[in-house]
Design a protein around this motif. Structure first.
Motif, PDB file in Angstrom:
ATOM      1  N   LYS A 168      48.754  30.867  10.207  1.00 12.87           N
ATOM      2  CA  LYS A 168      49.724  31.424  11.427  1.00 12.87           C
ATOM      3  C   LYS A 168      51.127  31.644  10.855  1.00 12.87           C
ATOM      4  CE  LYS A 168      50.672  27.086  13.814  1.00 12.87           C
ATOM      5  NZ  LYS A 168      50.710  26.413  15.090  1.00 12.87           N
ATOM      6  N   ASP A 178      49.589  34.355  15.593  1.00 14.94           N
ATOM      7  CA  ASP A 178      48.471  33.770  15.105  1.00 14.94           C
ATOM      8  C   ASP A 178      47.160  34.737  15.517  1.00 14.94           C
ATOM      9  OD1 ASP A 178      45.860  32.214  15.302  1.00 14.94           O
ATOM     10  OD2 ASP A 178      47.013  30.540  15.477  1.00 14.94           O
ATOM     11  N   TYR A 193      44.945  33.941  18.510  1.00 14.28           N
ATOM     12  CA  TYR A 193      45.883  33.809  19.715  1.00 14.28           C
ATOM     13  C   TYR A 193      46.726  34.847  20.016  1.00 14.28           C
ATOM     14  CZ  TYR A 193      43.219  29.431  19.446  1.00 14.28           C
ATOM     15  OH  TYR A 193      42.557  28.383  19.409  1.00 14.28           O
ATOM     16  N   ASN A 207      52.700  33.843  20.617  1.00 13.69           N
ATOM     17  CA  ASN A 207      53.033  33.025  21.584  1.00 13.69           C
ATOM     18  C   ASN A 207      54.634  32.873  21.429  1.00 13.69           C
ATOM     19  OD1 ASN A 207      53.361  30.798  23.386  1.00 13.69           O
ATOM     20  ND2 ASN A 207      52.609  29.426  21.523  1.00 13.69           N
ATOM     21  N   GLU A 256      55.079  30.884  11.811  1.00 16.25           N
ATOM     22  CA  GLU A 256      55.998  30.467  12.881  1.00 16.25           C
ATOM     23  C   GLU A 256      57.425  30.782  12.696  1.00 16.25           C
ATOM     24  OE1 GLU A 256      53.512  26.133  13.605  1.00 16.25           O
ATOM     25  OE2 GLU A 256      55.234  26.244  12.388  1.00 16.25           O
ATOM     26  N   ILE A 258      57.829  31.032  22.564  1.00 13.36           N
ATOM     27  CA  ILE A 258      58.282  29.752  23.069  1.00 13.36           C
ATOM     28  C   ILE A 258      59.667  29.825  23.862  1.00 13.36           C
ATOM     29  CG2 ILE A 258      58.731  27.208  22.546  1.00 13.36           C
ATOM     30  CD1 ILE A 258      56.503  28.144  20.232  1.00 13.36           C
ATOM     31  N   LEU A 308      58.683  31.254  17.827  1.00 12.22           N
ATOM     32  CA  LEU A 308      57.590  32.260  17.910  1.00 12.22           C
ATOM     33  C   LEU A 308      56.454  31.609  17.166  1.00 12.22           C
ATOM     34  CD1 LEU A 308      56.475  34.983  18.684  1.00 12.22           C
ATOM     35  CD2 LEU A 308      57.781  36.030  16.893  1.00 12.22           C
ATOM     36  N   ASN A 309      55.213  31.845  17.463  1.00 11.79           N
ATOM     37  CA  ASN A 309      54.046  31.854  16.746  1.00 11.79           C
ATOM     38  C   ASN A 309      53.341  33.184  16.725  1.00 11.79           C
ATOM     39  OD1 ASN A 309      53.904  29.157  16.104  1.00 11.79           O
ATOM     40  ND2 ASN A 309      52.932  28.653  18.042  1.00 11.79           N
TER      41      ASN A 309
END
Length: 157
Positions: free
Chosen positions: A115, A137, A140, A143, A117, A145, A134-135
């Motif tokens: 992933k 991936d 998923y 994402n 980040e 944050i 922020l992720n």
């Protein structure tokens, strides 16, 4: 003679100094292989040109040693691109923002997940706290944050 006798612990192994004064700021961390210092008042630019193909910057990681490497494990950071602006009193030892490339699997022939980040330091922060914001991936999606602020129309497909 050991390497610590040849170079102080925070010197780079190779330095390319483009400034007309010849002055540099020494690295703040050990293990610096290459340090490039640009011209006074001009941005420091690095070009990696490719003809008929693409340019590639590859960061590799393994665990253990060069003679007996072992796989990267889940949550191991494989590579990092970061920034560090000079402040009153010197350099922070962690930087203010970074992009990290992190393993999401114990790496083997069947599991190669990773992933991306994104990390940053909040405005007005007086400490060296850096926060993941922020992720990205493939398993998923994205994402975020914290808060999401949209200034244009958000299209959901």
């Amino acid at each position: 003679m050991c390497s610590s006798d040849l170079f102080p612990s925070h010197d780079s192994a190779v330095s390319i100094i483009g400034s007309t004064s010849g002055n540099i700021q020494s690295p703040i961390n050990t293990g610096v292989m290459l340090q490039i210092t640009g011209q006074n008042g001009d941005p420091s630019r690095l070009y990696n040109d490719a003809i008929g193909g693409y340019s590639d910057f590859i960061a590799r990681r393994y665990n253990n040693s060069a003679s007996t490497p072992s796989p990267v494990l889940e949550s191991d950071e494989i590579a990092r691109f970061g920034i560090n602006g000079y402040k009153d009193g010197g350099w922070l030892n962690i930087g203010q923002a970074r992009i990290s490339f992190v393993s999401t699997d114990n790496q083997n022939n069947s599991n190669n997940g990773a992933k991306i980040e994104f990390w940053s330091t909040p405005k007005g922060n007086t400490t060296a706290n850096i926060t993941k914001v922020l992720n990205l991936d493939a398993s998923y999606g994205a994402n975020i944050i914290g808060n999401l602020s949209v200034t244009e129309t958000l299209l959901v497909m």
